[in-house]
Design a protein around this motif. Structure first.
Motif, PDB file in Angstrom:
ATOM      1  N   GLY A 169       3.561  -3.198   7.857  1.00  0.00           N
ATOM      2  CA  GLY A 169       2.211  -3.339   7.333  1.00  0.00           C
ATOM      3  C   GLY A 169       1.293  -2.169   7.582  1.00  0.00           C
ATOM      4  N   ILE A 170       1.807  -1.087   8.198  1.00  0.00           N
ATOM      5  CA  ILE A 170       0.950   0.053   8.552  1.00  0.00           C
ATOM      6  C   ILE A 170       1.417   1.308   7.834  1.00  0.00           C
ATOM      7  CG2 ILE A 170       0.139   1.543  10.432  1.00  0.00           C
ATOM      8  CD1 ILE A 170       0.507  -0.801  12.328  1.00  0.00           C
ATOM      9  N   CYS A 171       0.464   2.023   7.226  1.00  0.00           N
ATOM     10  CA  CYS A 171       0.709   3.363   6.699  1.00  0.00           C
ATOM     11  C   CYS A 171       0.026   4.354   7.636  1.00  0.00           C
ATOM     12  CB  CYS A 171       0.126   3.517   5.291  1.00  0.00           C
ATOM     13  SG  CYS A 171       0.872   2.448   4.047  1.00  0.00           S
ATOM     14  N   TYR A 172       0.788   5.272   8.177  1.00  0.00           N
ATOM     15  CA  TYR A 172       0.242   6.228   9.139  1.00  0.00           C
ATOM     16  C   TYR A 172      -0.212   7.494   8.415  1.00  0.00           C
ATOM     17  CZ  TYR A 172       2.380   3.291  12.724  1.00  0.00           C
ATOM     18  OH  TYR A 172       2.731   2.236  13.538  1.00  0.00           O
ATOM     19  N   GLY A 173      -1.419   7.962   8.761  1.00  0.00           N
ATOM     20  CA  GLY A 173      -1.953   9.157   8.133  1.00  0.00           C
ATOM     21  C   GLY A 173      -1.985  10.362   9.051  1.00  0.00           C
ATOM     22  N   LEU A 174      -1.324  10.253  10.192  1.00  0.00           N
ATOM     23  CA  LEU A 174      -1.301  11.356  11.150  1.00  0.00           C
ATOM     24  C   LEU A 174       0.111  11.901  11.297  1.00  0.00           C
ATOM     25  CD1 LEU A 174      -3.707   9.753  13.765  1.00  0.00           C
ATOM     26  CD2 LEU A 174      -4.245  11.590  12.162  1.00  0.00           C
ATOM     27  N   VAL A 221       9.976   8.255   4.655  1.00  0.00           N
ATOM     28  CA  VAL A 221       9.251   8.581   5.884  1.00  0.00           C
ATOM     29  C   VAL A 221       7.918   9.238   5.527  1.00  0.00           C
ATOM     30  CG1 VAL A 221      11.333   8.923   7.284  1.00  0.00           C
ATOM     31  CG2 VAL A 221      10.308  10.878   6.110  1.00  0.00           C
ATOM     32  N   GLY A 222       6.983   9.181   6.442  1.00  0.00           N
ATOM     33  CA  GLY A 222       5.725   9.890   6.286  1.00  0.00           C
ATOM     34  C   GLY A 222       4.606   9.053   5.720  1.00  0.00           C
ATOM     35  N   GLU A 223       3.599   9.710   5.184  1.00  0.00           N
ATOM     36  CA  GLU A 223       2.370   9.044   4.769  1.00  0.00           C
ATOM     37  C   GLU A 223       2.546   8.126   3.566  1.00  0.00           C
ATOM     38  OE1 GLU A 223      -0.116  12.444   4.184  1.00  0.00           O
ATOM     39  OE2 GLU A 223      -0.813  12.479   6.264  1.00  0.00           O
ATOM     40  N   CYS A 224       3.639   8.304   2.811  1.00  0.00           N
ATOM     41  CA  CYS A 224       3.894   7.423   1.665  1.00  0.00           C
ATOM     42  C   CYS A 224       4.511   6.096   2.097  1.00  0.00           C
ATOM     43  CB  CYS A 224       4.819   8.118   0.664  1.00  0.00           C
ATOM     44  SG  CYS A 224       6.453   8.536   1.339  1.00  0.00           S
ATOM     45  N   THR A 225       4.801   5.974   3.386  1.00  0.00           N
ATOM     46  CA  THR A 225       5.630   4.872   3.891  1.00  0.00           C
ATOM     47  C   THR A 225       4.794   3.787   4.560  1.00  0.00           C
ATOM     48  OG1 THR A 225       7.373   6.502   4.294  1.00  0.00           O
ATOM     49  CG2 THR A 225       7.590   4.370   5.401  1.00  0.00           C
ATOM     50  N   GLU A 226       5.182   2.530   4.371  1.00  0.00           N
ATOM     51  CA  GLU A 226       4.536   1.400   5.036  1.00  0.00           C
ATOM     52  C   GLU A 226       5.561   0.704   5.938  1.00  0.00           C
ATOM     53  OE1 GLU A 226       2.729  -2.939   3.820  1.00  0.00           O
ATOM     54  OE2 GLU A 226       2.146  -1.214   2.583  1.00  0.00           O
ATOM     55  N   HIS A 227       5.288   0.708   7.234  1.00  0.00           N
ATOM     56  CA  HIS A 227       6.188   0.098   8.211  1.00  0.00           C
ATOM     57  C   HIS A 227       5.442  -0.991   8.964  1.00  0.00           C
ATOM     58  CE1 HIS A 227       7.913  -0.183  12.341  1.00  0.00           C
ATOM     59  NE2 HIS A 227       9.040  -0.234  11.647  1.00  0.00           N
ATOM     60  N   ARG A 242       0.852  -1.199   0.000  1.00  0.00           N
ATOM     61  CA  ARG A 242       0.000   0.000   0.000  1.00  0.00           C
ATOM     62  C   ARG A 242       0.883   1.243   0.000  1.00  0.00           C
ATOM     63  NH1 ARG A 242      -2.940   2.997   4.182  1.00  0.00           N
ATOM     64  NH2 ARG A 242      -4.552   4.200   3.139  1.00  0.00           N
ATOM     65  N   GLY A 243       1.976   1.174   0.777  1.00  0.00           N
ATOM     66  CA  GLY A 243       2.953   2.246   0.818  1.00  0.00           C
ATOM     67  C   GLY A 243       4.334   1.715   0.468  1.00  0.00           C
ATOM     68  N   ILE A 244       5.338   2.591   0.557  1.00  0.00           N
ATOM     69  CA  ILE A 244       6.718   2.197   0.277  1.00  0.00           C
ATOM     70  C   ILE A 244       7.228   1.400   1.477  1.00  0.00           C
ATOM     71  CG2 ILE A 244       9.048   3.023  -0.230  1.00  0.00           C
ATOM     72  CD1 ILE A 244       7.717   5.651  -1.219  1.00  0.00           C
ATOM     73  N   VAL A 245       7.602   0.169   1.257  1.00  0.00           N
ATOM     74  CA  VAL A 245       7.968  -0.724   2.358  1.00  0.00           C
ATOM     75  C   VAL A 245       9.342  -0.342   2.916  1.00  0.00           C
ATOM     76  CG1 VAL A 245       8.437  -3.112   3.013  1.00  0.00           C
ATOM     77  CG2 VAL A 245       6.582  -2.586   1.401  1.00  0.00           C
ATOM     78  N   VAL A 246       9.423  -0.184   4.251  1.00  0.00           N
ATOM     79  CA  VAL A 246      10.683   0.159   4.913  1.00  0.00           C
ATOM     80  C   VAL A 246      10.926  -0.771   6.090  1.00  0.00           C
ATOM     81  CG1 VAL A 246      10.542   2.610   4.289  1.00  0.00           C
ATOM     82  CG2 VAL A 246       9.553   1.829   6.461  1.00  0.00           C
ATOM     83  N   ASN A 247      12.192  -0.792   6.548  1.00  0.00           N
ATOM     84  CA  ASN A 247      12.523  -1.548   7.756  1.00  0.00           C
ATOM     85  C   ASN A 247      12.455  -0.613   8.966  1.00  0.00           C
ATOM     86  OD1 ASN A 247      14.868   0.004   7.739  1.00  0.00           O
ATOM     87  ND2 ASN A 247      16.188  -1.654   7.012  1.00  0.00           N
TER      88      ASN A 247
END
Length: 810
Positions: free
Chosen positions: A284-289, A276-282, A258-263
């Motif tokens: 399995g979670i993309c944070y919108g806040l 980092v930020g809303e484009c990022t998936e950590h 869903r987002g750019i996968v990071v470690n």
């Protein structure tokens, strides 16, 4: 720039990317930094877009890092330029138009885009998202010509957009698929309270409605729902969610879900590239806040700078909503199930609600409505998985007396990396550094340096707690100062002594209370004269010698020694007969300038001192008190009498309030405004009391100031009837008269006493409100028009206006 430095390219000029850059700059100087931003603006605060929409802030107000900041830090900025992909083989970032920038490291912070429902008509004119300043500009433009708007989505962004559009004077309906607002952050109880409060503010709702089509030809004209019903709308805001902006990552062959996968160190699948930020998936979670993006940025900055850091392990998210007097907060788990222990309290009178969820005895979530003063503490406890104890229960739910100790312990156990100001990404460690190493001792100093508290202000209590914890006794131990150099007594002490000892004159006060200067000074004499008049409105004899020159002369003195006369025009409304009088008198007495004031009155500038009584007599109009610490004007719009948007008779109410409360002394000048609708043509947001009409009644704002220390007014309450409005205005004025320091404007008074305290005294406590109203009614019975008083007093008239000498001590 040095050629031996590593090249860092940042893709994204928003809050996430630039916050990370700020952290990097604190840690190292090893990077030459280039930033690309798709928008034609420097970094700004997206959280404040709703304030731009409602008109209380401009684009310049919400800029976080202006162009000078980029220049001062040696950062190359490409505004209005979109990056297309990363060429990992050539180690170059490729922007639109073929521009290539070499890199050693890359940070992707492209944020998210508005999700537009894939329904027929979603591409019509008049349909926008709510994500950036361009969306705001479209809404502001639409409000000039469109009357009816629909906001699809009852989440955080949707409600902020709706409130902004209502403030712009539009008829707004929020369309929401679910039966509860903000169902991802609030439980059923809090959502219901929020809906009821927003309905009182003029927002309409259509719940449980699925939009299937947008109607209209080229431009949108309405919405059609799954049940076949329709809603008229000339403008539609889509606020149904966001989607991570992963275009660059996909074009560069990076791992994307869903987002750019990071470690856990924010590294992507591409070597040397972070996200980092809303484009990022950590995990399995993309944070919108906003808070998680700052936490991610801190870890990323340390890792890229070669500084040891704990890994990013995810965020306990929280939501805070504050629009026009509505305070809502949630964090962690908020829907209770059989596995939870529920602690809850609800107060329908004060419209507050608090719920804390426990799992296995540990705090796992909370919802607050109305009073969110415990939000920072609860967020921290839930993040830590703290265990509930009797002491903690008493502290959080009331009945305990250890609040101060709790707060101190709270900030003491916070880590230095913990975010205190979510709007601006300021950590506890940054604030502590300001105090310990830079000698700062006030919230204002910390705000100026770090930005903490400058946006929504919700973190101010925690900043104060950190100050108190670090400074200890030094936080409260300040030298006692009197109202002037003649005394060490404070305003409250002087007022108490006057009442206790029955002191009646300024000389009595100074003598009995041990003034170091027997005659006082220009600072204390007017203040004591005011306090005596406020305490004894029926028996105190006003001491002209203790008045400032303008108040002694009942007119404003100009730099050439002439005076300005401002006759009263109730509510800013006059008659042809009065205008003719003004013109005739101005010609007869050689008035230099006739000027329209900001309060909708006429200044007659350049009247000779000896002519003042004759001017007043021939005008035969009441004094406008433009020279006094009193009610100056009640500014109005034309309201429902003439305006097509008007919902209330603002001119009638403005004139009524001005006639009722004129001539009474206040600690400082006092201005009011009455708007017939939320379009704010009378500028209620910058008045001591601002009143805004809506379909259901009136909303009262207090503490506004358009002067040297500009301040937007705070929403105090809403009322349904004119009688309630008048009573509340009177109670507010009298409480200000009784508790304000002399020369203290309401903008300073409200910040000193606190909005909640004032609300509890004049709104919540009905008995006290009526007592305040009785006292101001009693004081009003004692006042007279000063111009007529002079005309009927030959001795005073000859002494003040025909003598060659006049004291200018004050």
């Amino acid at each position: 720039m040095g050629t031996d430095r590593e090249k860092l390219v940042v893709i994204g000029n928003g809050m996430a990317g630039i916050s990370a850059v700020e952290q990097i700059l604190k840690l190292t100087t090893k990077f030459d930094i280039t930033v690309f931003g798709s928008e034609p603006h420097p970094n700004y605060n997206r959280i404040m877009l709703s304030y731009v929409l409602e008109g209380s802030k401009t684009m310049d107000d919400i800029v976080l890092n202006d162009l000078n900041w980029y220049h001062d830090n040696g950062i190359t900025l490409h505004m209005g330029t979109t990056v297309e992909r990363i060429d990992s083989e050539a180690k170059e970032v490729v922007a639109e138009g073929g521009q290539r920038i070499p890199y050693d490291k890359v940070l992707i912070a492209t944020g998210s885009t508005s999700f537009i429902l894939p329904i027929p008509g979603s591409d019509k004119e008049g349909v926008v998202g709510f994500r950036d300043i361009a969306d705001c500009e479209q809404m502001l433009e639409a409000a000039k010509t469109c009357k009816k708007a629909a906001v699809i989505g009852g989440g955080l962004l949707g409600l902020e957009a709706a409130k902004g559009l209502v403030q712009l004077g539009m008829d707004v309906t929020v369309v929401h698929l679910m039966e509860d607002l903000m169902e991802r952050q609030l439980d059923h109880q809090a959502a219901g309270m929020l809906k009821a409060e927003l309905e009182r503010q003029g927002i309409k709702f259509k719940m449980g409605a699925q939009t299937t089509e947008l109607l209209g030809d080229r431009r949108v004209s309405g919405l059609r729902f799954a049940d076949g019903t329709e809603l008229e709308a000339e403008f539609v805001v889509m606020a149904v969610g966001i989607k991570p902006n992963v275009a660059v990552a996909k074009a560069s062959g990076m791992e994307v879900n869903r987002g750019i996968v990071v470690n856990d160190y924010m590294q992507t699948s591409l070597e040397g590239v972070y996200s980092v930020g809303e484009c990022t998936e950590h995990r399995g979670i993309c944070y919108g806040l906003v808070a998680p993006l700052f936490e991610q940025g801190i870890v990323m900055a340390k890792h890229i700078s070669g500084v040891d850091t704990a890994p990013y392990e995810g965020s306990v998210v929280s939501t805070k909503l504050k629009i026009s007097g509505v305070d809502v907060f949630s964090t962690g788990e908020f829907i209770d199930g059989p596995e939870h222990t529920v602690i809850a309290s609800k107060d329908d009178w004060k419209r507050t609600y608090k719920k804390i969820l426990l799992k296995d005895g540990k705090l796992v979530g909370s919802v607050l409505f109305g009073d969110i003063s415990d939000s920072a503490e609860l967020q921290k406890l839930i993040k830590q998985g703290a265990e509930m104890t009797d002491e903690l229960y008493e502290s959080l739910m009331g009945g305990g007396c250890c609040g101060g100790g709790k707060k101190k312990a709270s900030v003491e156990t916070m880590s230095d990396e913990e975010i205190v100001c979510g709007c601006n990404g300021v950590t506890k460690g940054t604030i502590v550094d300001c105090v310990v190493n830079r000698g700062m001792t006030t919230v204002d100093e910390i705000k100026a340096s770090t930005g903490a508290t400058r946006s929504c202000g919700g973190c101010k209590p925690v900043v104060e707690q950190i100050l108190q914890y670090v400074l200890g006794d030094g936080f409260t131990q300040t030298a006692k100062q009197g109202i002037c150099g003649c005394t060490t007594l404070s305003r409250d002490e002087i007022v108490a002594e006057i009442k206790a000892k029955g002191l009646q004159t300024t000389k009595e006060v100074m003598n009995v209370l041990g003034w170091s200067q027997p005659e006082g000074c220009s600072k204390c004499r007017p203040a004591i004269n005011y306090y005596l008049g406020m305490i004894y409105p029926d028996t105190h004899e006003d001491e002209k010698a203790s008045r400032f020159v303008n108040e002694r002369m009942n007119a404003n003195i100009q730099k050439d020694g002439t005076y300005t006369v401002v006759p009263r025009m109730y509510g800013g409304v006059t008659t042809p007969e009065d205008l003719k009088k003004i013109a005739d008198v101005s010609l007869k007495y050689d008035v230099k300038v006739v000027k329209v004031t900001g309060g909708q009155r006429l200044d007659l500038i350049g009247v000779k001192k000896e002519d003042l009584p004759n001017v007043w007599a021939e005008l035969d109009m009441p004094s406008g008190y433009a020279y006094a610490k009193s009610l100056r004007t009640v500014k109005t719009c034309v309201g429902s009498q003439f305006c097509r948007f008007g919902t209330q008779d603002s001119m009638g109410m403005g004139a009524l309030l001005e006639r009722k409360f004129e001539r009474l002394d206040f600690p400082a000048k006092f201005k009011m405004a009455v708007n017939g609708c939320p379009r704010n043509c009378a500028e209620s947001c910058t008045k001591d009391i601002g009143i805004v009409g809506n379909d259901g009644g009136w909303e009262i704002f207090i503490g506004g100031n358009g002067g040297i220390k500009a301040r937007l007014a705070d929403s105090l309450c809403k009322v349904k009837t004119d009688e309630e409005l008048i009573e509340l205005c009177g109670a507010i004025m009298q409480y200000y008269r009784e508790t304000g320091n002399y020369l203290e404007r309401t903008s300073e008074w409200i910040e000193r006493l606190g909005l909640e305290h004032i609300r509890s005294v004049v709104v919540d406590n009905v008995e006290n409100r009526k007592a305040l109203m009785e006292r101001i009614e009693f004081a009003l019975k004692q006042v007279t028009d000063p111009w007529k008083k002079v005309l009927n007093d030959d001795e005073q008239r000859g002494k003040l206006y025909h003598s060659l000498e006049m004291s200018n001590q004050l």
